[in-house]
Write a protein that holds these residues in place. Structure first.
Motif, PDB file in Angstrom:
ATOM      1  N   PRO A  35       2.083  16.645 -59.531  1.00  0.00           N
ATOM      2  CA  PRO A  35       3.502  16.447 -59.808  1.00  0.00           C
ATOM      3  C   PRO A  35       3.764  16.424 -61.309  1.00  0.00           C
ATOM      4  N   GLY A  36       4.827  17.097 -61.723  1.00  0.00           N
ATOM      5  CA  GLY A  36       5.212  17.095 -63.123  1.00  0.00           C
ATOM      6  C   GLY A  36       4.468  18.085 -63.973  1.00  0.00           C
ATOM      7  N   LEU A  37       3.456  18.756 -63.422  1.00  0.00           N
ATOM      8  CA  LEU A  37       2.706  19.732 -64.183  1.00  0.00           C
ATOM      9  C   LEU A  37       2.983  21.131 -63.654  1.00  0.00           C
ATOM     10  N   ALA A  38       2.664  22.133 -64.470  1.00  0.00           N
ATOM     11  CA  ALA A  38       2.818  23.516 -64.019  1.00  0.00           C
ATOM     12  C   ALA A  38       1.929  23.745 -62.807  1.00  0.00           C
ATOM     13  N   ALA A  39       2.427  24.545 -61.868  1.00  0.00           N
ATOM     14  CA  ALA A  39       1.644  24.835 -60.675  1.00  0.00           C
ATOM     15  C   ALA A  39       0.352  25.525 -61.058  1.00  0.00           C
ATOM     16  N   PRO A  40      -0.747  25.175 -60.399  1.00  0.00           N
ATOM     17  CA  PRO A  40      -2.003  25.853 -60.711  1.00  0.00           C
ATOM     18  C   PRO A  40      -1.921  27.327 -60.331  1.00  0.00           C
ATOM     19  N   ALA A  41      -2.608  28.157 -61.072  1.00  0.00           N
ATOM     20  CA  ALA A  41      -2.623  29.592 -60.796  1.00  0.00           C
ATOM     21  C   ALA A  41      -3.953  30.166 -61.233  1.00  0.00           C
ATOM     22  N   VAL A  42      -4.392  31.205 -60.526  1.00  0.00           N
ATOM     23  CA  VAL A  42      -5.586  31.949 -60.941  1.00  0.00           C
ATOM     24  C   VAL A  42      -5.217  33.412 -61.092  1.00  0.00           C
ATOM     25  N   THR A  43      -5.829  34.059 -62.050  1.00  0.00           N
ATOM     26  CA  THR A  43      -5.656  35.488 -62.267  1.00  0.00           C
ATOM     27  C   THR A  43      -7.027  36.137 -62.379  1.00  0.00           C
ATOM     28  N   LEU A  44      -7.096  37.434 -62.033  1.00  0.00           N
ATOM     29  CA  LEU A  44      -8.344  38.191 -62.047  1.00  0.00           C
ATOM     30  C   LEU A  44      -8.241  39.306 -63.071  1.00  0.00           C
ATOM     31  N   ASN A  45      -9.381  39.696 -63.628  1.00  0.00           N
ATOM     32  CA  ASN A  45      -9.360  40.797 -64.591  1.00  0.00           C
ATOM     33  C   ASN A  45      -9.152  42.142 -63.915  1.00  0.00           C
TER      34      ASN A  45
END
Length: 487
Positions: free
Chosen positions: A25-35
């Motif tokens: 809560p209160g933080l940016a949503a977690p996200a993953v990205t791939l190369n």
């Protein structure tokens, strides 16, 4: 627009997918990205993440297997964490998930596994060997059955399929290049050239290239079929199949030597050979170009088209390269192996009949079909003859090797599969007419063209291979406590 269902899913979801309800809560949503959104089995993938807790242990999963443990930094991020995709990962959708170990904060991104066959020689080396195929094997190849059959407007002569990004491409004597859905055989588009197409297409960076008997090379948008560029005429028909490497398209003209074209613009990079014809598809490896001429020469050139060497041993069969050696088969039935400098490594008299088929090389064995109807093998290092397998008529088709099986078409109207190590016949299928086109194996399907205006696809039990896979549930993700965290 059609294509693989999983290809559409990947394009629609290249952005990272956050898992609702797990973000702090209160933080940016977690996200993953791939190369990269896709790759072959054993491909290296780099994963980056943001929005996790500061200095937290984060497990990274490929599907349900915990592959690597990473420690996030003080900002809750990590970058370029690398691991290999599993060797047994089946073609289609997969999921890479990052899970914060102590509270389950998580995010996912899709990853597509593919074992594409993008040009006549599989890649620029011309080996005609798919090292990543992991669906069809010696144990189940006998279960191959027709997945689909698609019609073209005229015969498919020596044009061989190329498979990439959910499409299969092939040329026809009706002057058209065709693009079909690789899973269903549905026609996606066809694009006209000025004459018959005997050249095999090559796909690279969203463009499909093919030569035409009008003496021109064409570049089409691989998704839509829109013309990107065309160049020529080269003052002779183009039977040669394009090879793409390093941003250059290499191709021969039957009456006017070899050419290099800029892959993006079609600008002529160089021309070599003058009036000497080239019907073979060039092989490009180790900073050199290898090709043959119909008057019996084997040729080595620099990547800029500069002269390197010539020797006997050529014809219309295309060379293959492996480990610094180029392999040639000629119209006299002889096979030779030459070093990059042109020095002879070995030569072997084989069938006494002409070789039109191009060699394949895999796991130290050279495979080649002959006009006498036999498939010959040789030790790639020494030239020692190996097993010989017979078909019912001459072989113009070039063999393809994948996962312990070698496939080849015959003018007896059949496609054959042999054990690549022993030569035992494992399977065959009648396709209705002579098979001059060369088979390819990609994403668990065998594709081949028939001279009776048909492109055929074979899969295990004739079933459409599964491509779309749902993301794993979090209950199925279990951390591997043996892993040591990487930064």
């Amino acid at each position: 627009m059609s294509g693989y269902p999983y290809a559409r899913l990947t394009l629609a979801t290249l952005f990272a997918v956050s898992i609702a309800g797990f973000a702090n809560p209160g933080l940016a949503a977690p996200a993953v990205t791939l190369n990269t959104p896709n790759g072959h089995p054993t491909a290296k993938v780099k994963v980056s993440g943001t929005g996790f807790g500061a200095s937290k242990a984060v497990d990274i999963y490929f599907d349900t297997t915990d592959e690597v443990l990473v420690a996030s930094n003080g900002s809750g991020a990590f970058s370029n964490v690398q691991f290999k995709t599993p060797a047994d990962a089946a073609p289609g959708d997969h999921w890479i998930t990052a899970v914060e170990r102590d509270n389950g904060t998580a995010a996912q991104a899709p990853f597509t596994v593919t074992t594409a066959w993008a040009e006549h020689g599989y890649d620029a080396k011309g080996k005609r060997y798919n090292p990543y195929e992991n669906v069809i094997s010696t144990g189940n190849v006998k279960k191959l059955d027709t997945l689909w059959t698609a019609k073209t407007g005229d015969a498919i002569d020596s044009s061989s399929p190329a498979v990439a990004n959910g499409f299969v491409y092939v040329g026809s004597l009706d002057h058209n290049l065709y693009a079909f859905d690789a899973l269903t055989g549905a026609l996606i588009w066809k694009a006209a050239t000025g004459d018959e197409i005997e050249s095999s297409p090559a796909v690279s960076n969203g463009i499909v290239y093919v030569g035409s008997n009008d003496g021109r090379i064409y570049a089409f948008n691989a998704t839509t079929g829109a013309l990107v560029w065309k160049r020529g005429p080269t003052r002779g028909p183009i039977f040669s199949s394009p090879t793409v490497a390093g941003g250059v398209v290499y191709i021969g003209s039957a009456a006017h030597g070899a050419f290099g074209f800029d892959a993006a613009t079609g600008a002529t990079a160089w021309q070599a050979g003058g009036s000497d014809g080239v019907e073979s598809s060039p092989a490009v490896a180790d900073g050199a170009i290898f090709l043959t001429t119909p008057d019996g020469l084997a040729v080595g050139l620099g990547l800029d088209g500069s002269f390197g060497w010539t020797s006997s041993g050529g014809g219309i069969s295309s060379p293959a390269t492996d480990n610094g050696i180029a392999y040639f088969a000629d119209s006299s039935g002889d096979v030779s192996a030459r070093q990059e400098s042109g020095g002879l490594a070995w030569s072997q008299s084989a069938s006494g009949s002409a070789f039109v088929s191009s060699p394949a090389v895999a796991s130290g064995i050279l495979y080649i079909g002959s006009e006498d109807g036999k498939l010959y093998t040789f030790d790639a290092g020494t030239g020692a003859p190996g097993w010989i397998a017979s078909t019912g008529a001459l072989i113009d088709s070039s063999p393809a090797v994948a996962n312990g099986v070698v496939y080849v078409g015959s003018n007896d109207g059949k496609l054959y599969a042999f054990d690549a190590a022993s030569g035992t016949r494992l399977w065959s299928a009648g396709v209705g007419f002579a098979v001059k086109s060369s088979p390819v194996v990609a994403d668990g399907v065998v594709y081949v063209g028939s001279y009776r205006d048909k492109l055929l696809a074979y899969s295990i039990n004739g079933d459409a291979p599964a491509r779309r896979r749902a993301p794993p549930s979090f209950a199925s993700l279990h951390p591997d406590h043996r892993l040591k965290a990487v930064q």
